[in-house]
Scaffold this motif. Structure first.
Motif, PDB file in Angstrom:
ATOM      1  N   LEU A 210       0.831  -1.213   0.000  1.00  0.00           N
ATOM      2  CA  LEU A 210       0.000   0.000   0.000  1.00  0.00           C
ATOM      3  C   LEU A 210       0.864   1.262   0.000  1.00  0.00           C
ATOM      4  O   LEU A 210       0.723   2.133  -0.862  1.00  0.00           O
ATOM      5  CB  LEU A 210      -0.931  -0.008   1.219  1.00  0.00           C
ATOM      6  CG  LEU A 210      -1.923   1.147   1.280  1.00  0.00           C
ATOM      7  CD1 LEU A 210      -2.977   1.014   0.200  1.00  0.00           C
ATOM      8  CD2 LEU A 210      -2.584   1.234   2.645  1.00  0.00           C
ATOM      9  N   ASP A 243       2.107   6.514  15.198  1.00  0.00           N
ATOM     10  CA  ASP A 243       0.820   5.827  15.048  1.00  0.00           C
ATOM     11  C   ASP A 243      -0.252   6.892  14.815  1.00  0.00           C
ATOM     12  O   ASP A 243      -0.371   7.845  15.597  1.00  0.00           O
ATOM     13  CB  ASP A 243       0.578   5.065  16.366  1.00  0.00           C
ATOM     14  CG  ASP A 243      -0.704   4.266  16.386  1.00  0.00           C
ATOM     15  OD1 ASP A 243      -0.656   3.088  16.751  1.00  0.00           O
ATOM     16  OD2 ASP A 243      -1.775   4.841  16.065  1.00  0.00           O
ATOM     17  N   LYS A 246      -6.640   7.901  16.212  1.00  0.00           N
ATOM     18  CA  LYS A 246      -8.055   7.577  15.914  1.00  0.00           C
ATOM     19  C   LYS A 246      -8.254   7.167  14.456  1.00  0.00           C
ATOM     20  O   LYS A 246      -9.170   7.658  13.784  1.00  0.00           O
ATOM     21  CB  LYS A 246      -8.937   8.788  16.227  1.00  0.00           C
ATOM     22  CG  LYS A 246      -8.745   9.340  17.616  1.00  0.00           C
ATOM     23  CD  LYS A 246      -9.977   9.156  18.427  1.00  0.00           C
ATOM     24  CE  LYS A 246      -9.724   9.598  19.846  1.00  0.00           C
ATOM     25  NZ  LYS A 246     -10.735   9.798  20.711  1.00  0.00           N
ATOM     26  N   LYS A 248      -9.235   4.411  13.368  1.00  0.00           N
ATOM     27  CA  LYS A 248     -10.466   3.625  13.186  1.00  0.00           C
ATOM     28  C   LYS A 248     -11.636   4.557  12.841  1.00  0.00           C
ATOM     29  O   LYS A 248     -12.440   4.267  11.950  1.00  0.00           O
ATOM     30  CB  LYS A 248     -10.761   2.837  14.474  1.00  0.00           C
ATOM     31  CG  LYS A 248     -11.932   1.883  14.361  1.00  0.00           C
ATOM     32  CD  LYS A 248     -12.091   1.042  15.596  1.00  0.00           C
ATOM     33  CE  LYS A 248     -13.284   0.110  15.521  1.00  0.00           C
ATOM     34  NZ  LYS A 248     -14.499   0.673  15.007  1.00  0.00           N
ATOM     35  N   HIS A 256     -13.041   3.054   4.035  1.00  0.00           N
ATOM     36  CA  HIS A 256     -11.762   2.348   4.078  1.00  0.00           C
ATOM     37  C   HIS A 256     -10.783   2.879   3.030  1.00  0.00           C
ATOM     38  O   HIS A 256      -9.582   3.010   3.292  1.00  0.00           O
ATOM     39  CB  HIS A 256     -12.024   0.849   3.871  1.00  0.00           C
ATOM     40  CG  HIS A 256     -10.934  -0.013   4.389  1.00  0.00           C
ATOM     41  ND1 HIS A 256      -9.859  -0.366   3.631  1.00  0.00           N
ATOM     42  CD2 HIS A 256     -10.749  -0.578   5.602  1.00  0.00           C
ATOM     43  CE1 HIS A 256      -9.047  -1.126   4.356  1.00  0.00           C
ATOM     44  NE2 HIS A 256      -9.578  -1.276   5.563  1.00  0.00           N
ATOM     45  N   GLY A 259      -9.271   5.908   4.173  1.00  0.00           N
ATOM     46  CA  GLY A 259      -8.272   5.514   5.183  1.00  0.00           C
ATOM     47  C   GLY A 259      -6.964   5.127   4.501  1.00  0.00           C
ATOM     48  O   GLY A 259      -5.874   5.520   4.939  1.00  0.00           O
ATOM     49  N   LEU A 263      -3.151   6.774   4.782  1.00  0.00           N
ATOM     50  CA  LEU A 263      -1.896   6.025   5.031  1.00  0.00           C
ATOM     51  C   LEU A 263      -0.847   6.359   3.972  1.00  0.00           C
ATOM     52  O   LEU A 263       0.314   6.625   4.286  1.00  0.00           O
ATOM     53  CB  LEU A 263      -2.165   4.517   5.021  1.00  0.00           C
ATOM     54  CG  LEU A 263      -2.974   3.972   6.201  1.00  0.00           C
ATOM     55  CD1 LEU A 263      -3.326   2.501   5.968  1.00  0.00           C
ATOM     56  CD2 LEU A 263      -2.190   4.113   7.493  1.00  0.00           C
ATOM     57  N   ARG A 282       6.542   0.051   7.715  1.00  0.00           N
ATOM     58  CA  ARG A 282       5.178  -0.040   8.261  1.00  0.00           C
ATOM     59  C   ARG A 282       5.098  -1.345   9.045  1.00  0.00           C
ATOM     60  O   ARG A 282       5.222  -2.432   8.471  1.00  0.00           O
ATOM     61  CB  ARG A 282       4.165  -0.040   7.117  1.00  0.00           C
ATOM     62  CG  ARG A 282       2.725  -0.065   7.590  1.00  0.00           C
ATOM     63  CD  ARG A 282       1.762  -0.123   6.414  1.00  0.00           C
ATOM     64  NE  ARG A 282       0.381  -0.166   6.849  1.00  0.00           N
ATOM     65  CZ  ARG A 282      -0.634  -0.489   6.076  1.00  0.00           C
ATOM     66  NH1 ARG A 282      -0.427  -0.791   4.805  1.00  0.00           N
ATOM     67  NH2 ARG A 282      -1.865  -0.524   6.556  1.00  0.00           N
ATOM     68  N   GLY A 285      -1.095  -2.104  10.137  1.00  0.00           N
ATOM     69  CA  GLY A 285      -2.168  -1.119  10.324  1.00  0.00           C
ATOM     70  C   GLY A 285      -1.691   0.299  10.090  1.00  0.00           C
ATOM     71  O   GLY A 285      -1.140   0.632   9.045  1.00  0.00           O
ATOM     72  N   LYS A 356      -0.471   8.624  23.632  1.00  0.00           N
ATOM     73  CA  LYS A 356      -1.924   8.474  23.399  1.00  0.00           C
ATOM     74  C   LYS A 356      -2.671   8.779  24.700  1.00  0.00           C
ATOM     75  O   LYS A 356      -3.687   9.470  24.695  1.00  0.00           O
ATOM     76  CB  LYS A 356      -2.240   7.035  22.958  1.00  0.00           C
ATOM     77  CG  LYS A 356      -1.610   6.627  21.637  1.00  0.00           C
ATOM     78  CD  LYS A 356      -2.547   6.793  20.463  1.00  0.00           C
ATOM     79  CE  LYS A 356      -1.847   6.394  19.183  1.00  0.00           C
ATOM     80  NZ  LYS A 356      -2.555   6.707  17.975  1.00  0.00           N
ATOM     81  N   ARG A 360      -2.828  12.337  22.797  1.00  0.00           N
ATOM     82  CA  ARG A 360      -2.471  12.165  21.373  1.00  0.00           C
ATOM     83  C   ARG A 360      -1.819  13.419  20.771  1.00  0.00           C
ATOM     84  O   ARG A 360      -1.691  14.411  21.443  1.00  0.00           O
ATOM     85  CB  ARG A 360      -3.674  11.731  20.536  1.00  0.00           C
ATOM     86  CG  ARG A 360      -4.256  10.392  20.968  1.00  0.00           C
ATOM     87  CD  ARG A 360      -5.426   9.973  20.108  1.00  0.00           C
ATOM     88  NE  ARG A 360      -5.816   8.602  20.424  1.00  0.00           N
ATOM     89  CZ  ARG A 360      -6.621   8.264  21.415  1.00  0.00           C
ATOM     90  NH1 ARG A 360      -7.132   9.203  22.183  1.00  0.00           N
ATOM     91  NH2 ARG A 360      -6.910   7.007  21.644  1.00  0.00           N
TER      92      ARG A 360
END
Ligand SMILES: Nc1nc2c(ncn2[C@@H]2O[C@H](COP(=O)(O)OP(=O)(O)OP(=O)(O)O)[C@@H](O)[C@H]2O)c(=O)[nH]1
Length: 368
Positions: A210, A243, A246, A248, A256, A259, A263, A282, A285, A356, A360
């Motif tokens: 990706l 990281d 949030k 998700k 998605h 998302g 990334l 990476r 996730g 976090k 964050r």
């Protein structure tokens, strides 16, 4: 047989265009030898000779062109066309207009020699550190060029008239050294193609499809080696673990594929900001790591703060929407007393966890 093998190699090794040139080169050589067998059919020797020598030059020049394509070398096609024209006109002149046995038999061979030397140079210069298959292929091209130069020089030594003794010597070189060098050359070129494929596979196995940065396996393999090297040079090595916050809810709110865009874009932005020799991977996730080395420890840790600001100040565009993105960073120093990557990643992970917990979009430093 070699032409068929190269056609199959082209077909099964990723259909690279240059492999097709190697196939064409060997196919033309096969045609040339078939014409050799049919020599009695040709009435005029000069016509037969021009045809056979042209095919020989085309076959070798096509091989060199294949190497040029593979190595992406900047070499003008006019060099190849020019070599062919010089080879053809010289051979035609000395066979049909002003017959000279030595030049007629050697002229085109010198063109082949130049072309083979070019191939050897292209293969060897392709990489800063050539692979064993490339060294082998470059050397065998050189050997082939030397064998041909010897054959050409024997032929040239005849002078204007054919000399049966020198022709006998020429035939010995032609029928002993040359076929061996020819087969050796093709085996090494095949080995080189297989080694290219193996390297591509290795690099694929270490790349995240990706974001196109290193995956966990690739990062572990390369970073541990680099840590030892940096320590030997007395440089401060740091690991930055980051990281996306949030993530998700980014997937939930924007989908998605948005998302995925986040990334890709954030990785690209980070990559542009760090130095070329810094390693980025990476881990899975939305978790990434960067291995950096700087002259001063503070220089290294400041990079994380700059990256945090960089990501937070510009939302990521996905189609028409702008997605605000922040990330939490954990930074650890990797001292020579504790150079294990695994250990550093665990510590940096804990630092991210703290970042976090503290709200964050911040950087937490931790000492190993
Ligand atoms: N779009 C996309 N989502 C992924 C990919 N890999 C993992 N994810 C998602 O990333 C999300 C990670 O969520 P969490 O681990 O809960 O973390 P978070 O939402 O970022 O929360 P915090 O880390 O606490 O800020 C999960 O929903 C995964 O499905 C990917 O390749 N593409």
């Amino acid at each position: 047989m070699l032409a068929v093998i190269f056609f199959m190699a082209w077909h099964s090794m990723g259909k690279q265009r240059f492999a097709l040139f190697f196939f064409a080169s060997f196919a033309i050589s096969a045609v040339m030898w078939a014409i050799n067998l049919a020599k009695p059919i040709f009435g005029q020797v000069s016509f037969y000779w021009s045809l056979v020598t042209s095919l020989s030059m085309i076959a070798v020049l096509l091989g060199t062109w294949g190497h040029k394509l593979r190595a992406n070398t900047r070499l003008s096609p006019y060099v190849f066309i020019g070599l062919f024209i010089i080879g053809f006109s010289g051979t035609f002149y000395f066979s049909a207009i002003d017959r000279h046995a030595g030049l007629m038999m050697s002229w085109y061979l010198y063109v082949d020699v130049i072309s083979l030397l070019l191939s050897s140079w292209i293969i060897y210069r392709h990489r800063v550190k050539p692979r064993p298959a490339e060294i082998g292929a470059a050397v065998i091209h050189l050997i082939f060029a030397i064998c041909l130069a010897v054959a050409a020089s024997i032929a040239l030594a005849q002078g204007r008239q054919f000399d049966p003794e020198l022709i006998a010597l020429y035939s010995i070189v032609n029928f002993t050294a040359l076929p061996a060098a020819y087969v050796g050359m093709s085996v090494f070129v095949l080995y080189m193609l297989a080694s290219d494929l193996a390297e591509d596979m290795k690099s694929l196995a270490m790349t995240d499809p990706l974001t196109l940065c290193l995956n966990r396996r690739g990062f572990f393999e390369q970073a541990q080696q680099q840590i030892y090297q940096y320590h030997q040079r007395n440089q401060h090595v740091c690991l930055i673990y980051w990281d996306i916050d949030k993530f998700k809810s980014i997937n939930d709110n924007y989908g998605h594929s948005a998302g995925d865009t986040v990334l890709i874009t954030t990785t690209r932005r980070v990559q542009r900001h760090i130095k070329r020799h810094d390693l980025i991977g990476r881990l899975g996730g939305e978790e990434f790591v960067i291995l950096i080395a700087r002259a001063e420890y503070r220089d290294a840790v400041n990079v994380a703060e700059r990256l945090r600001v960089l990501l937070a100040k510009r939302p990521v565009k996905s189609g028409k929407v702008k997605i605000p993105v922040t990330a939490s960073f954990g930074v650890v120093d990797i001292p020579p007393s504790s150079p294990e990557l695994e250990n550093a990643i665990n510590l940096a992970d804990k630092a991210v966890y703290l970042a976090k917990e503290q709200g964050r979009n911040q950087v937490v430093f931790s000492q190993a």
